[in-house]
Design an enzyme around this catalytic site. Structure first.
Site, PDB file in Angstrom:
ATOM      1  N   GLU A 208       0.519 -10.801   4.119  1.00 45.94           N
ATOM      2  CA  GLU A 208       1.817 -11.181   3.573  1.00 45.94           C
ATOM      3  C   GLU A 208       2.644 -11.943   4.592  1.00 45.94           C
ATOM      4  O   GLU A 208       2.559 -11.676   5.803  1.00 45.94           O
ATOM      5  CB  GLU A 208       2.602  -9.938   3.136  1.00 45.94           C
ATOM      6  CG  GLU A 208       1.893  -9.104   2.089  1.00 45.94           C
ATOM      7  CD  GLU A 208       2.676  -7.855   1.712  1.00 45.94           C
ATOM      8  OE1 GLU A 208       3.826  -7.696   2.183  1.00 45.94           O
ATOM      9  OE2 GLU A 208       2.135  -7.027   0.948  1.00 45.94           O
ATOM     10  N   LYS A 210       5.574 -12.672   6.905  1.00 40.61           N
ATOM     11  CA  LYS A 210       6.573 -11.828   7.568  1.00 40.61           C
ATOM     12  C   LYS A 210       7.873 -12.619   7.667  1.00 40.61           C
ATOM     13  O   LYS A 210       7.965 -13.577   8.441  1.00 40.61           O
ATOM     14  CB  LYS A 210       6.102 -11.384   8.951  1.00 40.61           C
ATOM     15  CG  LYS A 210       7.054 -10.377   9.581  1.00 40.61           C
ATOM     16  CD  LYS A 210       6.565  -9.909  10.932  1.00 40.61           C
ATOM     17  CE  LYS A 210       7.412  -8.741  11.430  1.00 40.61           C
ATOM     18  NZ  LYS A 210       8.853  -9.044  11.437  1.00 40.61           N
ATOM     19  N   ARG A 215      16.093  -6.414   6.648  1.00 42.62           N
ATOM     20  CA  ARG A 215      15.330  -5.493   5.795  1.00 42.62           C
ATOM     21  C   ARG A 215      16.299  -4.762   4.869  1.00 42.62           C
ATOM     22  O   ARG A 215      17.321  -4.223   5.324  1.00 42.62           O
ATOM     23  CB  ARG A 215      14.572  -4.497   6.686  1.00 42.62           C
ATOM     24  CG  ARG A 215      13.692  -3.475   5.938  1.00 42.62           C
ATOM     25  CD  ARG A 215      12.321  -3.988   5.742  1.00 42.62           C
ATOM     26  NE  ARG A 215      11.421  -2.981   5.168  1.00 42.62           N
ATOM     27  CZ  ARG A 215      10.526  -2.280   5.864  1.00 42.62           C
ATOM     28  NH1 ARG A 215      10.417  -2.467   7.170  1.00 42.62           N
ATOM     29  NH2 ARG A 215       9.728  -1.421   5.268  1.00 42.62           N
ATOM     30  N   ARG A 230      17.722  -1.267   7.085  1.00 38.87           N
ATOM     31  CA  ARG A 230      16.605  -0.545   7.704  1.00 38.87           C
ATOM     32  C   ARG A 230      17.067   0.761   8.324  1.00 38.87           C
ATOM     33  O   ARG A 230      16.344   1.753   8.333  1.00 38.87           O
ATOM     34  CB  ARG A 230      15.965  -1.450   8.759  1.00 38.87           C
ATOM     35  CG  ARG A 230      14.956  -0.772   9.654  1.00 38.87           C
ATOM     36  CD  ARG A 230      14.295  -1.785  10.555  1.00 38.87           C
ATOM     37  NE  ARG A 230      13.629  -1.144  11.669  1.00 38.87           N
ATOM     38  CZ  ARG A 230      12.702  -1.716  12.417  1.00 38.87           C
ATOM     39  NH1 ARG A 230      12.330  -2.955  12.160  1.00 38.87           N
ATOM     40  NH2 ARG A 230      12.138  -1.083  13.418  1.00 38.87           N
ATOM     41  N   PHE A 299       8.602  -6.986  -1.157  1.00 43.29           N
ATOM     42  CA  PHE A 299       7.173  -6.802  -0.918  1.00 43.29           C
ATOM     43  C   PHE A 299       6.670  -5.427  -1.327  1.00 43.29           C
ATOM     44  O   PHE A 299       5.473  -5.152  -1.242  1.00 43.29           O
ATOM     45  CB  PHE A 299       6.814  -7.062   0.550  1.00 43.29           C
ATOM     46  CG  PHE A 299       7.653  -6.295   1.540  1.00 43.29           C
ATOM     47  CD1 PHE A 299       7.450  -4.950   1.774  1.00 43.29           C
ATOM     48  CD2 PHE A 299       8.646  -6.945   2.260  1.00 43.29           C
ATOM     49  CE1 PHE A 299       8.208  -4.253   2.693  1.00 43.29           C
ATOM     50  CE2 PHE A 299       9.418  -6.258   3.187  1.00 43.29           C
ATOM     51  CZ  PHE A 299       9.196  -4.911   3.405  1.00 43.29           C
ATOM     52  N   LYS A 381       1.454  -6.104  12.023  1.00 39.41           N
ATOM     53  CA  LYS A 381       2.094  -7.417  12.061  1.00 39.41           C
ATOM     54  C   LYS A 381       1.412  -8.282  13.114  1.00 39.41           C
ATOM     55  O   LYS A 381       0.965  -7.792  14.158  1.00 39.41           O
ATOM     56  CB  LYS A 381       3.589  -7.284  12.369  1.00 39.41           C
ATOM     57  CG  LYS A 381       3.927  -6.569  13.656  1.00 39.41           C
ATOM     58  CD  LYS A 381       5.424  -6.332  13.772  1.00 39.41           C
ATOM     59  CE  LYS A 381       5.736  -5.500  15.007  1.00 39.41           C
ATOM     60  NZ  LYS A 381       7.176  -5.174  15.122  1.00 39.41           N
TER      61      LYS A 381
END
Length: 514
Positions: A208, A210, A215, A230, A299, A381
């Site tokens: 995906e 990034k 967030r 977040r 996502f 990541k």
């Protein structure tokens, strides 16, 4: 309970490397703490303040205050003082804050002073991390660690759950369940050195984009929409665009996980700091929106209707997300069933992601559940590594586990006039061996020591990795490095071979930051 008990355990935890001993020390302390103070004790040992960063300057922390002979401070008294500190504003606020800190230090013993200075400067790093503290709370309360971990995952706060379970035992855990409107800690990604490494570890997987944004976790229950960061702070009122997107969806009840970004006229993402400034705007949201409209891209989905989806694998959660959201509102992704057979398409996806101006990819195992609040190996990541060779201009004495060592480095680049321009600070990436070596070397180069910061001759070159270069009025060069961390010392280079300010401004990662 006295703060002296907390400071003592902090020191003892610092001095031991055995996880089992750390857990035992913390469990004994938590069991002895009054139920109303247990959340504070846990927060302090993890190096966190309920009030957030206090913004105390080094002069206030470095003031020479004689320590108290006997311990009298309690965690509750410290909390009251820090609450008063955060409420100080206006004319004379700096002097008032200085007095509050001085009064707090004056009421503390020598060991408590060391602990407080570390806590207030953000350098309590003695290994009492959440995972260890969670095990200790479970032991102190006599509850299964997995049940406690699940409750913390759903509630978002170890101190809050710990206070409840230490007071009420296992029965208190039944009150913690996922529900729409109550944010859960986000699942975090680990790091892989390369896309190939991540694919080999996780395939079958999804790759995906990034996005380098804010967030967000979006909860909708009928007409009620709430947006959380977040860190689980509510920011609903600052993001009317996100509220509008959520209310326009046909499903009346859900929890979504995603990122908020802004796109420029060319379709590329605008710098993170611009988005952060927009999301941080509280006063005139309408004007901020007109100046920089943002959009959410999701996502993951954690709940739909009355169905909680946390324990479902990625492939099933994504299918639910695709039913709920149009493709234009979802983060771009590629499914990779076979790492070897699909290496080329995955590489093309990675390259296209970077061309689109995003910072990398996140690779996710298709069979992985949503492990809220954890940074595991099921999400990895992958980002390009940017590096610069910079010069150390100064270093700050460490606290807690780094007491007696020079830790936080002041970094500089060469200026056109032959001098050096400071770009920022970092203490990240330093191993124990590096800390010991740099302390000895920097003391040899020292030109002054005020008890907090050691200034040095600009001779030592250090290789720094960073994510991006961003604007900063705080530093004379007008730029700073985002997520700077030390890779190694370049003893093979002299200061006149370090990178220049102009090199930094033109470096990879700078274009995306403006």
């Amino acid at each position: 309970m006295l703060l002296a008990d907390v400071a003592r355990v902090s020191r003892e935890v610092t001095e031991t490397s055995a996880r089992s001993r750390k857990v035992a020390l913390l469990a004994e302390l938590f069991a002895a703490a009054p139920a109303d103070e247990a959340p504070l004790v846990i927060s302090y040992l993890a190096g966190r303040l309920p009030q957030g960063r206090p913004g105390i300057g080094w002069r206030a922390l470095a003031q020479d205050v004689p320590p108290a002979g006997l311990p009298t401070l309690t965690p509750a008294a410290v909390d009251s003082a820090l609450t008063a500190l955060t409420g100080v504003a206006g004319t004379g606020s700096q002097a008032a804050r200085h007095r509050i800190v001085g009064g707090l230090l004056g009421a503390a013993t020598a060991e408590e002073q060391r602990f407080l200075r570390g806590l207030l400067s953000g350098e309590v790093r003695q290994g009492a991390l959440d995972a260890v503290a969670l095990e200790a709370v479970a032991r102190a309360a006599g509850v299964p660690a997995d049940r406690l971990r699940r409750a913390v995952m759903l509630d978002g706060s170890l101190p809050r759950v710990a206070g409840a379970v230490l007071a009420g035992g296992a029965a208190a855990l039944d009150a913690f369940a996922m529900r729409v409107g109550q944010p859960v800690q986000p699942m975090l990604a680990g790091t892989a050195k390369s896309l190939a490494e991540a694919l080999a570890a996780l395939a079958p997987c999804s790759v995906e984009e990034k996005l380098d944004g804010i967030r967000v976790q979006v909860h909708r229950d009928g007409d009620e929409v709430r947006v959380y960061t977040r860190s689980l702070d509510e920011i609903t009122g600052r993001l009317p665009e996100v509220v509008e997107v959520a209310r326009a969806l046909p499903e009346p009840c859900f929890v979504l996980d995603g990122e908020v970004i802004a796109l420029g006229p060319d379709g590329r993402p605008v710098p993170f700091q611009d988005v952060a400034g927009r999301v941080g705007s509280r006063l005139d949201v309408a004007a901020a929106r007109a100046a920089l409209p943002v959009a959410p891209y999701f996502f993951d989905v954690l709940a739909t209707g009355d169905r909680m989806l946390l324990d479902l694998p990625v492939r099933e959660r994504y299918a639910a997300l695709a039913r709920l959201l149009p493709e234009s509102a979802r983060v771009r992704r590629l499914v990779v069933d076979d790492a070897d057979a699909q290496a080329a398409p995955a590489g093309e996806f990675w390259a296209e992601t970077l061309r689109r101006g995003h910072e990398g990819v996140v690779v996710k195992a298709l069979d992985s559940p949503y492990a809220a609040g954890r940074r595991g190996k099921q999400w990895l990541k992958v980002k390009p590594v940017h590096t610069l060779d910079l010069v150390v201009l100064a270093a700050e004495w460490g606290h807690g586990r780094r007491a007696g060592l020079l830790s936080n480095l002041h970094l500089g680049a060469r200026a056109a006039d032959g001098g050096f321009v400071m770009l920022g600070k970092t203490f990240k990436g330093l191993t124990d061996e590096m800390l010991r070596w740099q302390t000895g070397r920097l003391r040899e180069l020292a030109t002054g020591d005020d008890g907090f910061t050691v200034r040095v001759r600009p001779e030592l070159v250090v290789e720094i990795a960073y994510d991006s270069v961003q604007r900063s009025p705080r530093y004379p060069g007008g730029v700073t490095l985002r997520f700077a961390r030390v890779l190694r010392y370049r003893t093979d280079k002299t200061a006149d071979q370090a990178d220049t300010v102009e090199t930094v401004r033109a470096a990879p990662g700078a274009a995306a930051s403006g």
